[in-house]
Design a protein around this motif. Structure first.
Motif, PDB file in Angstrom:
ATOM      1  N   LYS A 138       0.830  -1.211   0.000  1.00 38.25           N
ATOM      2  CA  LYS A 138       0.000   0.000   0.000  1.00 38.25           C
ATOM      3  C   LYS A 138       0.867   1.266   0.000  1.00 38.25           C
ATOM      4  O   LYS A 138       1.942   1.301   0.611  1.00 38.25           O
ATOM      5  N   ILE A 139       0.364   2.273  -0.673  1.00 37.90           N
ATOM      6  CA  ILE A 139       1.068   3.556  -0.778  1.00 37.90           C
ATOM      7  C   ILE A 139       0.122   4.642  -0.294  1.00 37.90           C
ATOM      8  O   ILE A 139      -0.999   4.780  -0.795  1.00 37.90           O
ATOM      9  N   LEU A 140       0.569   5.406   0.697  1.00 39.50           N
ATOM     10  CA  LEU A 140      -0.233   6.494   1.232  1.00 39.50           C
ATOM     11  C   LEU A 140       0.018   7.774   0.441  1.00 39.50           C
ATOM     12  O   LEU A 140       1.128   8.011  -0.032  1.00 39.50           O
ATOM     13  N   TYR A 141      -0.996   8.587   0.311  1.00 33.53           N
ATOM     14  CA  TYR A 141      -0.869   9.906  -0.308  1.00 33.53           C
ATOM     15  C   TYR A 141      -1.703  10.889   0.505  1.00 33.53           C
ATOM     16  O   TYR A 141      -2.552  10.499   1.302  1.00 33.53           O
ATOM     17  N   ARG A 142      -1.484  12.168   0.298  1.00 35.22           N
ATOM     18  CA  ARG A 142      -2.103  13.189   1.148  1.00 35.22           C
ATOM     19  C   ARG A 142      -3.207  13.943   0.403  1.00 35.22           C
ATOM     20  O   ARG A 142      -3.073  14.257  -0.788  1.00 35.22           O
ATOM     21  N   THR A 150      -1.511  10.256 -15.030  1.00 36.61           N
ATOM     22  CA  THR A 150      -1.845   8.890 -15.405  1.00 36.61           C
ATOM     23  C   THR A 150      -2.848   8.317 -14.411  1.00 36.61           C
ATOM     24  O   THR A 150      -3.053   8.876 -13.332  1.00 36.61           O
ATOM     25  N   ILE A 151      -3.459   7.192 -14.745  1.00 37.26           N
ATOM     26  CA  ILE A 151      -4.461   6.609 -13.862  1.00 37.26           C
ATOM     27  C   ILE A 151      -3.866   6.282 -12.488  1.00 37.26           C
ATOM     28  O   ILE A 151      -4.468   6.557 -11.446  1.00 37.26           O
ATOM     29  N   THR A 152      -2.663   5.702 -12.462  1.00 38.19           N
ATOM     30  CA  THR A 152      -2.065   5.371 -11.167  1.00 38.19           C
ATOM     31  C   THR A 152      -1.637   6.621 -10.412  1.00 38.19           C
ATOM     32  O   THR A 152      -1.801   6.698  -9.191  1.00 38.19           O
ATOM     33  N   CYS A 153      -1.122   7.632 -11.108  1.00 37.31           N
ATOM     34  CA  CYS A 153      -0.769   8.872 -10.415  1.00 37.31           C
ATOM     35  C   CYS A 153      -2.017   9.569  -9.883  1.00 37.31           C
ATOM     36  O   CYS A 153      -1.998  10.152  -8.792  1.00 37.31           O
ATOM     37  N   LEU A 154      -3.107   9.503 -10.627  1.00 35.34           N
ATOM     38  CA  LEU A 154      -4.369  10.038 -10.109  1.00 35.34           C
ATOM     39  C   LEU A 154      -4.866   9.227  -8.918  1.00 35.34           C
ATOM     40  O   LEU A 154      -5.532   9.760  -8.028  1.00 35.34           O
ATOM     41  N   SER A 155      -4.529   7.951  -8.882  1.00 35.68           N
ATOM     42  CA  SER A 155      -4.881   7.119  -7.734  1.00 35.68           C
ATOM     43  C   SER A 155      -4.210   7.627  -6.470  1.00 35.68           C
ATOM     44  O   SER A 155      -4.685   7.382  -5.360  1.00 35.68           O
ATOM     45  N   ALA A 156      -3.096   8.339  -6.643  1.00 37.97           N
ATOM     46  CA  ALA A 156      -2.339   8.886  -5.513  1.00 37.97           C
ATOM     47  C   ALA A 156      -2.525  10.392  -5.381  1.00 37.97           C
ATOM     48  O   ALA A 156      -1.714  11.063  -4.757  1.00 37.97           O
ATOM     49  N   GLU A 161     -11.631  16.814  -8.117  1.00 33.01           N
ATOM     50  CA  GLU A 161     -12.030  17.138  -9.488  1.00 33.01           C
ATOM     51  C   GLU A 161     -11.014  16.640 -10.510  1.00 33.01           C
ATOM     52  O   GLU A 161     -11.371  16.347 -11.648  1.00 33.01           O
ATOM     53  N   ARG A 162      -9.752  16.567 -10.130  1.00 33.18           N
ATOM     54  CA  ARG A 162      -8.751  15.971 -11.030  1.00 33.18           C
ATOM     55  C   ARG A 162      -9.057  14.490 -11.281  1.00 33.18           C
ATOM     56  O   ARG A 162      -8.793  13.968 -12.357  1.00 33.18           O
ATOM     57  N   ARG A 163      -9.588  13.832 -10.280  1.00 31.32           N
ATOM     58  CA  ARG A 163      -9.856  12.396 -10.362  1.00 31.32           C
ATOM     59  C   ARG A 163     -11.210  12.084 -11.006  1.00 31.32           C
ATOM     60  O   ARG A 163     -11.395  10.975 -11.529  1.00 31.32           O
ATOM     61  N   ASP A 164     -12.125  13.027 -10.943  1.00 34.32           N
ATOM     62  CA  ASP A 164     -13.502  12.766 -11.349  1.00 34.32           C
ATOM     63  C   ASP A 164     -13.587  12.275 -12.799  1.00 34.32           C
ATOM     64  O   ASP A 164     -12.945  12.830 -13.688  1.00 34.32           O
ATOM     65  N   GLN A 165     -14.339  11.210 -13.021  1.00 29.20           N
ATOM     66  CA  GLN A 165     -14.614  10.586 -14.320  1.00 29.20           C
ATOM     67  C   GLN A 165     -13.482   9.676 -14.823  1.00 29.20           C
ATOM     68  O   GLN A 165     -13.589   9.120 -15.915  1.00 29.20           O
ATOM     69  N   TYR A 166     -12.414   9.523 -14.012  1.00 27.37           N
ATOM     70  CA  TYR A 166     -11.280   8.723 -14.494  1.00 27.37           C
ATOM     71  C   TYR A 166     -11.092   7.408 -13.736  1.00 27.37           C
ATOM     72  O   TYR A 166     -10.139   6.684 -13.993  1.00 27.37           O
ATOM     73  N   GLY A 167     -12.001   7.093 -12.823  1.00 23.98           N
ATOM     74  CA  GLY A 167     -11.915   5.804 -12.138  1.00 23.98           C
ATOM     75  C   GLY A 167     -12.491   4.695 -12.988  1.00 23.98           C
ATOM     76  O   GLY A 167     -13.002   4.952 -14.085  1.00 23.98           O
ATOM     77  N   PRO A 168     -12.383   3.447 -12.544  1.00 27.10           N
ATOM     78  CA  PRO A 168     -11.807   3.023 -11.259  1.00 27.10           C
ATOM     79  C   PRO A 168     -10.285   3.148 -11.252  1.00 27.10           C
ATOM     80  O   PRO A 168      -9.643   3.078 -12.305  1.00 27.10           O
ATOM     81  N   PHE A 169      -9.760   3.316 -10.059  1.00 29.07           N
ATOM     82  CA  PHE A 169      -8.344   3.598  -9.923  1.00 29.07           C
ATOM     83  C   PHE A 169      -7.541   2.371  -9.494  1.00 29.07           C
ATOM     84  O   PHE A 169      -8.102   1.347  -9.108  1.00 29.07           O
ATOM     85  N   THR A 170      -6.233   2.512  -9.570  1.00 28.81           N
ATOM     86  CA  THR A 170      -5.333   1.445  -9.156  1.00 28.81           C
ATOM     87  C   THR A 170      -5.516   1.163  -7.669  1.00 28.81           C
ATOM     88  O   THR A 170      -5.465   2.087  -6.851  1.00 28.81           O
ATOM     89  N   PRO A 171      -5.748  -0.079  -7.286  1.00 29.72           N
ATOM     90  CA  PRO A 171      -5.950  -0.385  -5.865  1.00 29.72           C
ATOM     91  C   PRO A 171      -4.665  -0.233  -5.064  1.00 29.72           C
ATOM     92  O   PRO A 171      -3.558  -0.252  -5.601  1.00 29.72           O
ATOM     93  N   GLY A 172      -4.843  -0.059  -3.759  1.00 31.96           N
ATOM     94  CA  GLY A 172      -3.696  -0.024  -2.862  1.00 31.96           C
ATOM     95  C   GLY A 172      -3.203   1.362  -2.511  1.00 31.96           C
ATOM     96  O   GLY A 172      -2.176   1.496  -1.839  1.00 31.96           O
ATOM     97  N   PHE A 173      -3.925   2.399  -2.934  1.00 30.98           N
ATOM     98  CA  PHE A 173      -3.552   3.769  -2.598  1.00 30.98           C
ATOM     99  C   PHE A 173      -4.531   4.298  -1.550  1.00 30.98           C
ATOM    100  O   PHE A 173      -5.747   4.222  -1.734  1.00 30.98           O
ATOM    101  N   VAL A 174      -3.996   4.861  -0.467  1.00 33.45           N
ATOM    102  CA  VAL A 174      -4.814   5.236   0.691  1.00 33.45           C
ATOM    103  C   VAL A 174      -4.477   6.672   1.085  1.00 33.45           C
ATOM    104  O   VAL A 174      -3.303   7.028   1.230  1.00 33.45           O
ATOM    105  N   SER A 175      -5.499   7.495   1.293  1.00 28.88           N
ATOM    106  CA  SER A 175      -5.267   8.906   1.604  1.00 28.88           C
ATOM    107  C   SER A 175      -5.031   9.137   3.090  1.00 28.88           C
ATOM    108  O   SER A 175      -5.540   8.403   3.942  1.00 28.88           O
ATOM    109  N   VAL A 176      -4.252  10.186   3.378  1.00 32.72           N
ATOM    110  CA  VAL A 176      -4.071  10.684   4.736  1.00 32.72           C
ATOM    111  C   VAL A 176      -4.504  12.147   4.746  1.00 32.72           C
ATOM    112  O   VAL A 176      -4.557  12.793   3.704  1.00 32.72           O
ATOM    113  N   PRO A 177      -4.814  12.716   5.905  1.00 27.11           N
ATOM    114  CA  PRO A 177      -5.328  14.090   5.961  1.00 27.11           C
ATOM    115  C   PRO A 177      -4.315  15.121   5.473  1.00 27.11           C
ATOM    116  O   PRO A 177      -3.102  14.940   5.580  1.00 27.11           O
ATOM    117  N   HIS A 178      -4.849  16.236   4.955  1.00 26.79           N
ATOM    118  CA  HIS A 178      -3.994  17.341   4.522  1.00 26.79           C
ATOM    119  C   HIS A 178      -3.364  18.028   5.730  1.00 26.79           C
ATOM    120  O   HIS A 178      -3.710  17.743   6.888  1.00 26.79           O
TER     121      HIS A 178
END
Length: 460
Positions: A138-142, A150-156, A161-178
């Motif tokens: 798993k890879i965390l992103y903020r 790219t699809i995987t970079c958008l997954s992170a 709005e950058r992500r909207d309409q481009y899923g489903p995304f690469t699994p294994g990416f998990v967000s952390v708070p800003h």
């Protein structure tokens, strides 16, 4: 060139070129030439560029014949061979670059920031497969960070709005708070930086430390609102990574090569990353190049000492990572930055830029926050300083349009969020002097005044 010929080219451009980040009905400005801090459109109008090519690229300014000539001479000698072999510019630039990055030892070349980050994600996954039986993947992103298109970079990427309409995304990416203290999720508090970092630990514990392989963060959030992490944040993040055996991947695509007043953004905070990615200012836009830089430990984890192994090496190739134009342009660019002390200039002029923007914050009721480091500053625009209600994106767009009409190009958060596209972004070239900063400040001041008159004056 005759007006008729210019119009024909404009029409052809509008009919056939698919422009980046533009609605279909929009008619974009066409830039014909640049010199120093300025660009000119096809109609001859001059603009002061306060965003280094629109997206934080042209760090040493336009018209650098030294870089152009170095690229031309190299292309005549040897333009390309796949990076399965070596070439002289790649070796020279890697050595010079690593002198600026103590603790790191290997450079992998590709041609865009998105691709550089993709390589880093693949490294994390391959290390998980080789060392952890595939479990620590798993890879965390903020939230609010951006890592590519790219699809995987958008997954992170933490921008809805950058992500909207481009899923489903690469699994294994998990967000952390800003970590934007101005927009604190927990109200006003002491030690906000430690609290924001500790929330990362909570995510790791929730997901299971044995499943989390890396965290990918911008040193200063760029397109998500120019967010400088608060005091204590980075040091605590490093502690958490060490405690849970999580690789620290820092995305320097925007901040790298002097933008913040040091060679790299992470160097302000006394931390040691495992992986650093960069692009944009690496060659100041004179050639396409990106780099994924790692420690020797990462390199050795990937490359098995058994030379007969079929699988235990980084089985990746970037076609245009074999172009010699990129590293030779990057080397010339780095030498200019050194010779002209542009990292120091970014720090000195950056302090002046921030000072001028803080003056605007005091003057204008819609400037809620000023933040950033070096020649990388953001102004968050709000309807009310007390409530911090963000203005609609149309307001920040109107401010940028007003500056453009005055002949100054500024940036802004653009269709990234549902409600937070309200930050004006400034990132002039590292050659900037006080005179240009004064012009930028004057243009923004006038634009803010005119927009305030429209949105704050009560309707009669």
């Amino acid at each position: 060139m005759k007006d008729m010929d210019i119009q024909s080219l404009v029409d052809s451009n509008n009919e056939h070129v698919w422009h980046h980040m533009k609605p279909h009905q929009a008619t974009p400005m066409m830039i014909e030439k640049g010199q120093g801090m300025y660009v000119w459109d096809v109609h001859g109008k001059q603009y002061l560029d306060a965003v280094s090519g629109g997206v934080w690229c042209v760090n040493v300014g336009y018209g650098r014949e030294e870089i152009a000539n170095a690229v031309r001479d190299q292309l005549v000698t040897m333009n390309y061979f796949a990076q399965t072999a070596g070439n002289l510019p790649a070796g020279r630039f890697a050595k010079k670059l690593l002198e600026k990055m103590p603790g790191l030892s290997r450079v992998y070349y590709s041609n865009s920031g998105s691709e550089a980050n993709e390589k880093a994600f693949k490294l994390v996954r391959q290390i998980a497969a080789k060392k952890y039986g595939g479990k620590k993947y798993k890879i965390l992103y903020r939230e609010r960070d951006y890592h590519g298109t790219t699809i995987t970079c958008l997954s992170a990427t933490g921008q809805e709005e950058r992500r909207d309409q481009y899923g489903p995304f690469t699994p294994g990416f998990v967000s952390v708070p800003h970590c934007c203290e101005y927009r604190s999720q927990w109200g006003e508090m002491e030690d906000y930086g430690l609290k924001a970092a500790d929330e990362i630990e909570k995510v790791i514990l929730r997901e299971g430390p044995d499943t989390v392989g890396a965290i990918c963060l911008e040193p200063i959030t760029a397109g998500g609102g120019v967010i400088e992490p608060p005091i204590g944040y980075w040091q605590r993040v490093q502690e958490i990574c060490h405690q849970y055996d999580v690789l620290l991947h820092i995305d320097e695509v925007v901040c790298g090569l002097g933008r913040t007043g040091k060679w790299f953004g992470y160097q302000h905070y006394g931390i040691q990353p495992d992986i650093v990615t960069m692009a944009k200012g690496v060659a100041s836009g004179y050639a396409a190049i990106s780099c994924t830089v790692t420690t020797e430990r990462i390199y050795q984890l990937i490359h098995d000492q058994d030379t007969t192994s079929r699988m235990d090496f980084f089985r990746d190739i970037s076609t245009f990572g074999g172009c010699t134009a990129g590293p030779v342009a990057a080397l010339a660019n780095l030498e200019i930055i050194e010779r002209e002390s542009l990292v120091d200039n970014a720090r000195i002029q950056g302090e002046y830029l921030k000072e001028k923007m803080l003056e605007l914050q005091k003057k204008h009721p819609i400037v809620g926050d000023v933040r950033g480091k070096g020649l990388f500053v953001g102004l968050e625009i709000v309807t009310d300083k007390e409530t911090k209600q963000p203005v609609d994106e149309s307001i920040s767009a109107a401010i940028a349009a007003n500056c453009l009409k005055q002949g100054v190009i500024i940036g802004r958060t653009n269709r990234s969020f549902q409600t937070l596209n309200n930050t004006l972004c400034l990132s002039p070239a590292l050659i900037t002097q006080q005179y240009e900063i004064d012009l930028i400040a004057q243009a923004i001041d006038k634009a803010l005044t005119e927009v305030e008159e429209k949105i704050l004056t009560p309707a009669l």
